[in-house]
Design an enzyme around this catalytic site. Structure first.
Site, PDB file in Angstrom:
ATOM      1  N   ARG A  58       0.811  -1.164   0.086  1.00  0.00           N
ATOM      2  CA  ARG A  58       0.106   0.033   0.008  1.00  0.00           C
ATOM      3  C   ARG A  58       0.820   1.141   0.144  1.00  0.00           C
ATOM      4  O   ARG A  58       0.278   2.301  -0.263  1.00  0.00           O
ATOM      5  CB  ARG A  58      -1.055   0.110   1.019  1.00  0.00           C
ATOM      6  N   GLU A  95       5.334  -9.806  16.453  1.00  0.00           N
ATOM      7  CA  GLU A  95       4.749 -10.070  17.897  1.00  0.00           C
ATOM      8  C   GLU A  95       5.328 -11.770  18.001  1.00  0.00           C
ATOM      9  O   GLU A  95       5.858 -12.179  18.994  1.00  0.00           O
ATOM     10  CB  GLU A  95       3.529 -10.004  17.978  1.00  0.00           C
TER      11      GLU A  95
HETATM   12  P1  AMP Z   1       4.453  -2.068  11.903  1.00  0.00           P
HETATM   13  O1  AMP Z   1       5.643  -2.676  11.256  1.00  0.00           O
HETATM   14  O2  AMP Z   1       3.746  -2.738  13.072  1.00  0.00           O
HETATM   15  O3  AMP Z   1       4.615  -0.625  12.213  1.00  0.00           O
HETATM   16  O4  AMP Z   1       3.255  -2.220  10.720  1.00  0.00           O
HETATM   17  C1  AMP Z   1       2.996  -1.705   9.636  1.00  0.00           C
HETATM   18  C2  AMP Z   1       2.685  -2.565   8.429  1.00  0.00           C
HETATM   19  O5  AMP Z   1       1.894  -3.202   8.552  1.00  0.00           O
HETATM   20  C3  AMP Z   1       2.232  -1.526   7.265  1.00  0.00           C
HETATM   21  O6  AMP Z   1       2.875  -1.787   6.203  1.00  0.00           O
HETATM   22  C4  AMP Z   1       0.656  -1.560   7.450  1.00  0.00           C
HETATM   23  O7  AMP Z   1       0.292  -1.726   6.100  1.00  0.00           O
HETATM   24  C5  AMP Z   1       0.581  -2.685   7.926  1.00  0.00           C
HETATM   25  N1  AMP Z   1      -0.586  -2.801   9.067  1.00  0.00           N
HETATM   26  C6  AMP Z   1      -0.403  -2.975  10.395  1.00  0.00           C
HETATM   27  N2  AMP Z   1      -1.335  -2.826  11.263  1.00  0.00           N
HETATM   28  C7  AMP Z   1      -2.483  -2.430  10.200  1.00  0.00           C
HETATM   29  C8  AMP Z   1      -3.699  -2.277  10.407  1.00  0.00           C
HETATM   30  N3  AMP Z   1      -4.469  -2.077  11.729  1.00  0.00           N
HETATM   31  N4  AMP Z   1      -4.426  -1.987   9.315  1.00  0.00           N
HETATM   32  C9  AMP Z   1      -3.736  -1.826   8.296  1.00  0.00           C
HETATM   33  N5  AMP Z   1      -2.509  -2.007   7.948  1.00  0.00           N
HETATM   34  C10 AMP Z   1      -1.867  -2.489   9.031  1.00  0.00           C
END
Ligand code: AMP
Length: 173
Positions: A58, A95
């Site tokens: 995305r 996680e």
């Molecule tokens: P993080 O590494 O935990 O910051 O996760 C970010 C990545 O996971 C991004 O590329 C987001 O597209 C996806 N992501 C994580 N949580 C969500 C959520 N609640 N809704 C949509 N995409 C998410």
């Protein structure tokens, strides 16, 4: 324009307990898409950006649009085994387990000034790994832009020292 109104919550996707923030409802709205791009451009237009790096998948959408408007190049940061030429890889903790992202070794030229873009900041693991890979290749990251920040997950703590922006912040689920 209230961009938050254009985000759709999908409970229990892709698995139980996660509230998925669906940006397709923003992307399909012409005024919403333009407004999101303009808001980010206002923050980064004078930073001398030569490359926009977008995180699969995305982050490719607005990332590509921003690159074109900035007259910069676009770099895809992808999941493993998608890129055809030699890559740098970077793994990061989830996680449960680990994940890996990759970028072509020749994506960055020495001295590139980089905007990193993704749709959403959650725990910050993905963005931090993307920063590491860009810097390993010799890029200088001047800004990290997100459409959405889940502030209650404190992803910014992992990205200390970087200039960060998000258009929509959620303080709780
Ligand atoms: P993080 O590494 O935990 O910051 O996760 C970010 C990545 O996971 C991004 O590329 C987001 O597209 C996806 N992501 C994580 N949580 C969500 C959520 N609640 N809704 C949509 N995409 C998410």
């Amino acid at each position: 324009m209230d961009l938050q109104k254009l985000i759709r919550d999908i409970p229990d996707f892709p698995k139980k307990g996660i509230i998925f923030k669906d940006i397709t409802t923003l992307l399909k709205n012409p005024a919403g898409l333009n407004d999101a791009a303009e808001q980010i451009l206002a923050l980064v237009k004078d930073l001398g950006i030569t490359k926009v790096a977008g995180i699969e998948s995305r982050g490719f959408i607005l990332g590509g649009l921003l690159a074109a408007r900035l007259q910069a190049g676009f770099i895809p940061i992808r999941k493993p085994k998608k890129l055809p030429a030699p890559v740098y890889s970077e793994s990061y903790d989830l996680e449960y387990g680990t994940d890996t992202i990759e970028m072509h070794k020749d994506a960055i030229t020495a001295g590139d000034i980089v905007l990193l873009h993704d749709d959403l900041l959650a725990t910050g693991g993905t963005a931090k790994a993307a920063c590491n890979i860009i810097e390993k290749a010799g890029g200088k990251i001047v800004h990290i832009s997100f459409i959405i920040e889940l502030a209650f997950l404190h992803g910014k703590d992992k990205l200390q020292g970087y200039e960060i922006s998000s258009l929509i912040k959620y303080d709780g689920e």
